[in-house]
Write a protein that holds these residues in place. Structure first.
Motif, PDB file in Angstrom:
ATOM      1  N   PRO A   1       0.850  -1.190   0.000  1.00 40.36           N
ATOM      2  CA  PRO A   1       0.000   0.000   0.000  1.00 40.36           C
ATOM      3  C   PRO A   1       0.891   1.247   0.000  1.00 40.36           C
ATOM      4  O   PRO A   1       2.002   1.229   0.542  1.00 40.36           O
ATOM      5  CB  PRO A   1      -0.778  -0.102   1.312  1.00 40.36           C
ATOM      6  N   TYR A   2       0.391   2.314  -0.593  1.00 45.86           N
ATOM      7  CA  TYR A   2       1.208   3.517  -0.759  1.00 45.86           C
ATOM      8  C   TYR A   2       1.772   4.030   0.556  1.00 45.86           C
ATOM      9  O   TYR A   2       2.960   4.366   0.624  1.00 45.86           O
ATOM     10  CB  TYR A   2       0.397   4.631  -1.436  1.00 45.86           C
ATOM     11  N   ASP A   3       0.973   4.095   1.610  1.00 48.41           N
ATOM     12  CA  ASP A   3       1.473   4.637   2.874  1.00 48.41           C
ATOM     13  C   ASP A   3       2.609   3.785   3.440  1.00 48.41           C
ATOM     14  O   ASP A   3       3.589   4.312   3.984  1.00 48.41           O
ATOM     15  CB  ASP A   3       0.357   4.818   3.902  1.00 48.41           C
ATOM     16  N   GLU A   4       2.521   2.458   3.274  1.00 47.57           N
ATOM     17  CA  GLU A   4       3.598   1.586   3.741  1.00 47.57           C
ATOM     18  C   GLU A   4       4.845   1.750   2.864  1.00 47.57           C
ATOM     19  O   GLU A   4       5.963   1.809   3.351  1.00 47.57           O
ATOM     20  CB  GLU A   4       3.139   0.124   3.738  1.00 47.57           C
ATOM     21  N   TRP A   5       4.620   1.843   1.553  1.00 48.05           N
ATOM     22  CA  TRP A   5       5.742   2.056   0.630  1.00 48.05           C
ATOM     23  C   TRP A   5       6.448   3.365   0.958  1.00 48.05           C
ATOM     24  O   TRP A   5       7.680   3.423   1.004  1.00 48.05           O
ATOM     25  CB  TRP A   5       5.241   2.084  -0.813  1.00 48.05           C
ATOM     26  N   LYS A   6       5.674   4.420   1.198  1.00 51.36           N
ATOM     27  CA  LYS A   6       6.251   5.729   1.504  1.00 51.36           C
ATOM     28  C   LYS A   6       7.070   5.673   2.792  1.00 51.36           C
ATOM     29  O   LYS A   6       8.157   6.249   2.865  1.00 51.36           O
ATOM     30  CB  LYS A   6       5.136   6.769   1.626  1.00 51.36           C
ATOM     31  N   LYS A   7       6.572   4.954   3.805  1.00 51.46           N
ATOM     32  CA  LYS A   7       7.303   4.822   5.066  1.00 51.46           C
ATOM     33  C   LYS A   7       8.634   4.101   4.841  1.00 51.46           C
ATOM     34  O   LYS A   7       9.686   4.529   5.321  1.00 51.46           O
ATOM     35  CB  LYS A   7       6.461   4.063   6.079  1.00 51.46           C
TER      36      LYS A   7
END
Length: 96
Positions: A55-61
């Protein structure tokens, strides 16, 4: 500032390495110490999942963690060092 004692031979090797890289012993040692002091509960970067599967938020983290680790290593390079990672430099001399 706290200090630590290390064997003289180790310090001499660090001094030579720092001189070769035109930096300080502290600049070499701090990133290694930071890695040792890293919270073991902090998840390691994934090695099996593709970034597109996250998911984008996990990838961004995770991407932020990669950038932070790269920033921590900048002290290993000589002052003013700039890596040329442009497409032109990567393929330079490849028989265009």
């Amino acid at each position: 500032m706290p200090t630590i004692d290390i064997p003289e031979a180790t310090y001499q090797r660090l001094t030579r390495r720092a001189a070769a890289l035109r930096t300080t012993v502290e600049s070499l040692a701090v990133p290694a110490l930071e890695e040792l002091a890293r919270d073991p509960a902090m998840p390691a970067l994934p090695t099996t999942d593709s970034p597109v599967d996250l998911p984008y938020d996990e990838w961004k983290k995770l991407f932020g963690e990669i950038v932070s680790r790269a920033e921590a290593r900048k002290l290993l390079y000589p002052p003013g060092f700039v890596a040329d990672v442009s497409r032109e430099s990567i393929y330079e001399g490849c028989g265009e």
